[in-house]
Design a protein around this motif. Sequence first.
Motif, mmCIF file in Angstrom:
data_model
loop_
_atom_site.group_PDB
_atom_site.id
_atom_site.type_symbol
_atom_site.label_atom_id
_atom_site.label_comp_id
_atom_site.label_asym_id
_atom_site.label_seq_id
_atom_site.Cartn_x
_atom_site.Cartn_y
_atom_site.Cartn_z
ATOM 1 N N LEU A 16 89.661 48.814 -18.782
ATOM 2 C CA LEU A 16 89.752 47.541 -18.067
ATOM 3 C C LEU A 16 88.793 46.484 -18.627
ATOM 4 O O LEU A 16 88.676 45.393 -18.078
ATOM 5 C CB LEU A 16 89.490 47.751 -16.570
ATOM 6 C CG LEU A 16 90.358 48.847 -15.916
ATOM 7 C CD1 LEU A 16 90.049 48.958 -14.434
ATOM 8 C CD2 LEU A 16 91.849 48.573 -16.125
ATOM 9 N N LEU A 39 88.516 45.384 -8.520
ATOM 10 C CA LEU A 39 89.670 45.388 -9.437
ATOM 11 C C LEU A 39 90.899 44.811 -8.738
ATOM 12 O O LEU A 39 90.981 44.781 -7.513
ATOM 13 C CB LEU A 39 89.949 46.825 -9.898
ATOM 14 C CG LEU A 39 88.754 47.529 -10.559
ATOM 15 C CD1 LEU A 39 89.133 48.947 -10.972
ATOM 16 C CD2 LEU A 39 88.274 46.741 -11.772
ATOM 17 N N ASP A 40 91.878 44.351 -9.539
ATOM 18 C CA ASP A 40 93.080 43.741 -8.954
ATOM 19 C C ASP A 40 94.338 44.545 -9.310
ATOM 20 O O ASP A 40 94.254 45.648 -9.862
ATOM 21 C CB ASP A 40 93.197 42.273 -9.377
ATOM 22 C CG ASP A 40 93.333 42.107 -10.890
ATOM 23 O OD1 ASP A 40 93.733 43.079 -11.569
ATOM 24 O OD2 ASP A 40 93.043 41.010 -11.391
ATOM 25 N N VAL A 42 96.743 44.097 -11.497
ATOM 26 C CA VAL A 42 97.001 44.376 -12.920
ATOM 27 C C VAL A 42 96.136 45.555 -13.368
ATOM 28 O O VAL A 42 96.578 46.434 -14.120
ATOM 29 C CB VAL A 42 96.712 43.125 -13.793
ATOM 30 C CG1 VAL A 42 96.932 43.448 -15.268
ATOM 31 C CG2 VAL A 42 97.603 41.968 -13.376
ATOM 32 N N ASP A 43 94.891 45.599 -12.864
ATOM 33 C CA ASP A 43 94.011 46.725 -13.184
ATOM 34 C C ASP A 43 94.606 48.039 -12.678
ATOM 35 O O ASP A 43 94.467 49.081 -13.318
ATOM 36 C CB ASP A 43 92.639 46.528 -12.536
ATOM 37 C CG ASP A 43 91.863 45.383 -13.159
ATOM 38 O OD1 ASP A 43 91.834 45.302 -14.385
ATOM 39 O OD2 ASP A 43 91.302 44.570 -12.393
ATOM 40 N N LEU A 45 97.737 48.921 -12.431
ATOM 41 C CA LEU A 45 98.751 49.377 -13.380
ATOM 42 C C LEU A 45 98.107 49.932 -14.644
ATOM 43 O O LEU A 45 98.488 50.978 -15.160
ATOM 44 C CB LEU A 45 99.681 48.209 -13.752
ATOM 45 C CG LEU A 45 100.588 47.679 -12.654
ATOM 46 C CD1 LEU A 45 101.226 46.360 -13.079
ATOM 47 C CD2 LEU A 45 101.666 48.698 -12.329
ATOM 48 N N GLU A 46 97.101 49.187 -15.121
ATOM 49 C CA GLU A 46 96.430 49.564 -16.368
ATOM 50 C C GLU A 46 95.705 50.905 -16.209
ATOM 51 O O GLU A 46 95.767 51.764 -17.083
ATOM 52 C CB GLU A 46 95.431 48.457 -16.728
ATOM 53 C CG GLU A 46 94.955 48.459 -18.156
ATOM 54 C CD GLU A 46 96.039 48.084 -19.156
ATOM 55 O OE1 GLU A 46 96.790 47.148 -18.884
ATOM 56 O OE2 GLU A 46 96.119 48.749 -20.188
ATOM 57 N N LEU A 49 98.077 53.869 -16.052
ATOM 58 C CA LEU A 49 98.534 54.221 -17.400
ATOM 59 C C LEU A 49 97.447 54.979 -18.164
ATOM 60 O O LEU A 49 97.709 56.007 -18.800
ATOM 61 C CB LEU A 49 98.902 52.928 -18.135
ATOM 62 C CG LEU A 49 99.363 53.083 -19.574
ATOM 63 C CD1 LEU A 49 100.718 53.770 -19.613
ATOM 64 C CD2 LEU A 49 99.449 51.716 -20.247
ATOM 65 N N ARG B 48 86.981 39.133 -19.410
ATOM 66 C CA ARG B 48 87.382 40.393 -20.042
ATOM 67 C C ARG B 48 88.815 40.412 -20.519
ATOM 68 O O ARG B 48 89.159 41.176 -21.398
ATOM 69 C CB ARG B 48 87.127 41.567 -19.087
ATOM 70 C CG ARG B 48 88.034 41.548 -17.863
ATOM 71 C CD ARG B 48 87.447 42.394 -16.757
ATOM 72 N NE ARG B 48 88.220 42.231 -15.540
ATOM 73 C CZ ARG B 48 89.023 43.154 -15.034
ATOM 74 N NH1 ARG B 48 89.175 44.304 -15.639
ATOM 75 N NH2 ARG B 48 89.685 42.926 -13.925
ATOM 76 N N ARG B 49 89.687 39.612 -19.946
ATOM 77 C CA ARG B 49 91.086 39.671 -20.350
ATOM 78 C C ARG B 49 91.462 38.612 -21.387
ATOM 79 O O ARG B 49 92.610 38.504 -21.769
ATOM 80 C CB ARG B 49 91.995 39.503 -19.139
ATOM 81 C CG ARG B 49 92.019 40.727 -18.267
ATOM 82 C CD ARG B 49 93.025 40.610 -17.159
ATOM 83 N NE ARG B 49 92.902 41.745 -16.272
ATOM 84 C CZ ARG B 49 93.064 41.664 -14.959
ATOM 85 N NH1 ARG B 49 93.350 40.512 -14.390
ATOM 86 N NH2 ARG B 49 92.954 42.754 -14.216
ATOM 87 N N PRO B 100 100.089 47.151 -19.382
ATOM 88 C CA PRO B 100 100.552 46.076 -18.496
ATOM 89 C C PRO B 100 99.752 44.783 -18.689
ATOM 90 O O PRO B 100 100.304 43.684 -18.619
ATOM 91 C CB PRO B 100 100.331 46.629 -17.088
ATOM 92 C CG PRO B 100 100.209 48.104 -17.262
ATOM 93 C CD PRO B 100 99.655 48.329 -18.631
#
Lengths: 84, 239
Positions: A16, A39-40, A42-43, A45-46, A49, B48-49, B100
């Motif tokens: 992340l 964390l949100d 999108v995190d 899902l990440e 995975l 970070r993204r 994702p």
Amino acid sequence: MSDLHLDLKNLIIDALGLEDISVDDIDNDAPLFGEGLGLDSVDALELGLAVQKHFSIKIDADSKDVRQHFASINALANFVASKQ
Amino acid sequence: MKFNISAWRAWAPGLSTQEDWLGWLADPQQLSSQDAADVSFLPAMQRRRLSPLARMAFHVAWPLAEQSPKQPVVFCSRHGETLRNLNLLKQMAEQEILSPTHFSLSVHNAIIGLWSIFRQDESEMTAIAATQDGLEHAVIEAQLLLSSGADSVLLIIAEEQQPELYLPWIKDVPFAYALALQLTRGDAWSLSLSLSKEPSILKKQAWPHALSLLPLLLKQATQVTHSVDTRCWQWQVTL
């Protein structure tokens, strides 16, 4: 801290991109999402995975329990241990 | 069309301030460093993204936005998130599951989406990709926004260092760069288009075209022309 707990914390930091957080900043019992680590979605899902890849396990995304399994480091460690 | 440029910032590896750019213009060199643009003014959870492209865009544009209230943004990049997309394609070829985060941020309007969220700015924002005169097309877009009532428009043009694999086909990005211009209504600057009968021949560029505005921005020159295909653009500024 068990190896599995440590492994999970490092995985979260790497997957992340939490560049300013160290394993010591992540409390085993604190919520990972919302408050706590903050964390949100999108995190989520990440991380799902990353956990599947890293531990070669399968997570059923439709299962109602997924939310519980990802609630904290402790919950995630129990979940991963049960799958291995 | 006529407009003013009320503020600007440019970045390339190792160059960020007006003094840096004056030094570079005195003796322009190819830049080969892989330095990333500094965005330490953003909280780590937001930073970070950001891809290298997003970091450049935020680095040049953020300080300009701090001086002004909410304003529309025109973001222009011909190649966009090439690095992210190439990595995704590689992962697909390896039949891996795609990240994702990378997938959601690989689209051309991801950067203005993040900009809007980070700045809490719901103004109109546009992402365009055009050929080698993307900058001029972005100015047209910005001009339209000014004409429809915006007091200022932030124009950002940026390209990241392109992956080795694509380099044989890319002539317009000798090195990573970003330029942000704040456009307002006025008549100090003019940009006009004329058409030639013969298309100009595309040559490999020594410098990114957007940086050819620097001598005008730094008051060292008053005009520059840029030919792409049959389009001949003329920039002019009255000092």
